[in-house]
Design an enzyme around this catalytic site. Structure first.
Site, PDB file in Angstrom:
ATOM      1  N   HIS A 143      12.403  -5.822  21.000  1.00 44.53           N
ATOM      2  CA  HIS A 143      13.485  -6.662  20.492  1.00 44.53           C
ATOM      3  C   HIS A 143      13.757  -7.781  21.493  1.00 44.53           C
ATOM      4  CE1 HIS A 143      17.483  -7.965  19.249  1.00 44.53           C
ATOM      5  NE2 HIS A 143      17.358  -7.264  18.136  1.00 44.53           N
ATOM      6  N   TYR A 170      28.351  -3.577  12.611  1.00 46.75           N
ATOM      7  CA  TYR A 170      27.693  -2.774  11.588  1.00 46.75           C
ATOM      8  C   TYR A 170      28.672  -2.342  10.500  1.00 46.75           C
ATOM      9  CZ  TYR A 170      23.651  -2.924  14.580  1.00 46.75           C
ATOM     10  OH  TYR A 170      22.582  -3.371  15.318  1.00 46.75           O
ATOM     11  N   ASP A 230      20.483  -6.696   9.716  1.00 41.32           N
ATOM     12  CA  ASP A 230      21.058  -6.568  11.047  1.00 41.32           C
ATOM     13  C   ASP A 230      22.581  -6.583  10.951  1.00 41.32           C
ATOM     14  OD1 ASP A 230      20.967  -6.137  13.744  1.00 41.32           O
ATOM     15  OD2 ASP A 230      20.141  -8.067  14.279  1.00 41.32           O
ATOM     16  N   HIS A 231      23.244  -7.475  11.650  1.00 45.92           N
ATOM     17  CA  HIS A 231      24.709  -7.495  11.655  1.00 45.92           C
ATOM     18  C   HIS A 231      25.250  -8.163  10.392  1.00 45.92           C
ATOM     19  CE1 HIS A 231      24.060  -7.772  16.288  1.00 45.92           C
ATOM     20  NE2 HIS A 231      23.872  -6.544  15.841  1.00 45.92           N
ATOM     21  N   CYS A 263      13.679 -10.741  15.718  1.00 50.26           N
ATOM     22  CA  CYS A 263      15.117 -10.807  15.440  1.00 50.26           C
ATOM     23  C   CYS A 263      15.518 -12.278  15.390  1.00 50.26           C
ATOM     24  CB  CYS A 263      15.927 -10.056  16.491  1.00 50.26           C
ATOM     25  SG  CYS A 263      17.702 -10.123  16.143  1.00 50.26           S
ATOM     26  N   HIS A 300      14.340  -8.607  11.744  1.00 49.94           N
ATOM     27  CA  HIS A 300      15.789  -8.668  11.594  1.00 49.94           C
ATOM     28  C   HIS A 300      16.135 -10.043  11.039  1.00 49.94           C
ATOM     29  CE1 HIS A 300      16.802  -5.464  14.923  1.00 49.94           C
ATOM     30  NE2 HIS A 300      16.052  -4.990  13.949  1.00 49.94           N
TER      31      HIS A 300
END
Length: 411
Positions: free
Chosen positions: A251, A376, A359-360, A289, A316
């Protein structure tokens, strides 16, 4: 791409039944109850895998099988911990799980200063404020050399020009209170770290001193040495990855900047090219990501995707917005710097079976009352997944890819 979701195990307030209803196909999770540095047994892996499968989904990606600090800084028990890691890889493979997302970030897994920063629409997002982080570093952590480093800090071209972060941190110190200090410590150390099988937990009684102790482990470790330690780790595990068909995907650093005097080695095009070339094995790959990469003003995220799509094992899809002063926030999945629509085209062309998670997501419509882990949320991530589902459906039609949404009738 496979629609996946990061789920934090059987104690997660978001249940697998909820995820099945919103179109999730694959689960991204870990054995969060196994202490750092211990082998993941086949029995524990199988138990969680079968539980996920009982809800009609599969365990698609491990995020994360943690790389303990001694491997990162090259401690005396590094080789012993690498053998533990290899045993866990073999056990995961035996249970049919073959993709491992990990990071090589010293001490901190990721960092934000505000976990509920208001958006213009009334929802909130994760936010990084350089002055607040500098204040934490200088006035709370009291790290040796922090003031001098922030005095010399410069932003990349295009943002933050003329900004004096050190002066802002000193000005901020005049208005901070013990309560505000506590909140900043919670945001940077506890609430972003305690739920990811990392170095900190919500039960830590002296997190600042523990943080200092971890930083001390990296004294004398510069970028070149951290790179050498990453190469050592990857070269040690690649024979196991070859034999058991395990895809390792690192990541990117989040945020992609050098902080706290620690080296960062996965933040730019040059960094990514280095670790892929240093260990040129197909099992040594990238977690692309888009959110982390788009937080760096020097990164052309679409160009990076085109360049590294063939070595990407996990995606991501999120995006960041950088303000003119250099601070950044999580953006809408239809906005920000990442251009998720074009990223979807690139990855669907390269490998439409890649696992992807949004992801978020925003905290919205009561998410903030549910006790979800920072970043999350349920409704915010569901909203983001809906946006990305629409993007992928459109791109798949452009490319002639037939996709059937699980759980729905099809003509």
């Amino acid at each position: 791409m496979e629609r996946t979701w990061r789920w934090f195990g059987k104690n997660d307030k978001i249940t697998l039944a909820m995820l099945r209803e919103i179109g999730v196909e694959g689960i991204v999770t870990a054995l969060h109850d196994v202490p750092l540095g211990q082998v993941w047994t086949r029995e524990k892996i199988r138990d969680l895998k079968e539980y996920i499968e009982s809800y009609g989904m599969r365990w698609s990606v491990v995020e994360s099988l943690p790389v303990v600090e001694t491997i990162k800084y090259g401690g005396p028990d590094r080789d012993e911990q690498i053998e533990v890691y290899k045993e866990s890889l073999r056990n995961l493979s035996a249970e049919g799980i073959h993709t491992i997302c990990y990071n090589f970030m010293p001490v901190l897994d990721w960092a934000r200063t505000d976990l509920l920063h208001p958006n213009p629409n009334g929802a909130t997002n994760l936010y990084f404020n350089y002055a607040e982080f500098a204040y934490f570093d200088i006035y709370i952590l009291k790290r040796n050399g922090a003031r001098e480093e922030w005095a010399a800090f410069t932003f990349p071209d295009g943002v933050g020009q003329g900004r004096n972060v050190l002066a802002e941190a000193d000005e901020l110190a005049k208005t901070m209170t013990p309560e505000k200090d506590h909140q900043l410590v919670e945001n940077i150390i506890i609430k972003t770290q305690g739920f990811v099988s990392g170095n900190f937990s919500e039960n830590d009684e002296a997190p600042i001193q523990k943080f200092r102790d971890f930083l001390d482990l990296y004294k004398g470790i510069d970028k070149a040495q951290l790179r050498a330690n990453m190469k050592y780790f990857l070269e040690a595990i690649m024979p196991t990855c070859e034999e058991y068909d395990m895809n390792m995907c690192v990541h990117p650093d989040d945020p992609p900047i050098e902080i706290l005097g620690l080296p960062r080695i996965v933040r730019t095009e040059e960094d990514i090219r280095w670790f892929l070339d240093a260990v040129p094995n197909k099992h040594n790959g990238l977690t692309f990501c888009a959110g982390s990469l788009s937080a760096g003003a020097y990164n052309d995220v679409v160009a990076l995707a085109r360049q590294f799509a063939s070595r990407t094992h996990f995606v991501h899809l999120r995006s960041c917005h950088i303000f003119p002063n250099g601070d950044f926030t999580e953006a809408s999945h239809l906005g920000g710097r990442a251009d998720i629509i074009e990223l979807a085209r690139i990855f669907e062309k390269e490998n439409p079976s890649l696992p992807m998670r949004v992801d978020h997501g925003m905290t919205m419509l009561g998410d903030e009352t549910k006790g979800y882990n920072a970043g999350y949320s349920f409704l915010g991530r569901m909203f983001a997944l809906g946006q990305v589902q629409g993007i992928l459906a459109t791109v798949d039609r452009e490319l002639g890819i037939k996709y059937v949404q699980p759980g729905f009738y099809e003509n």
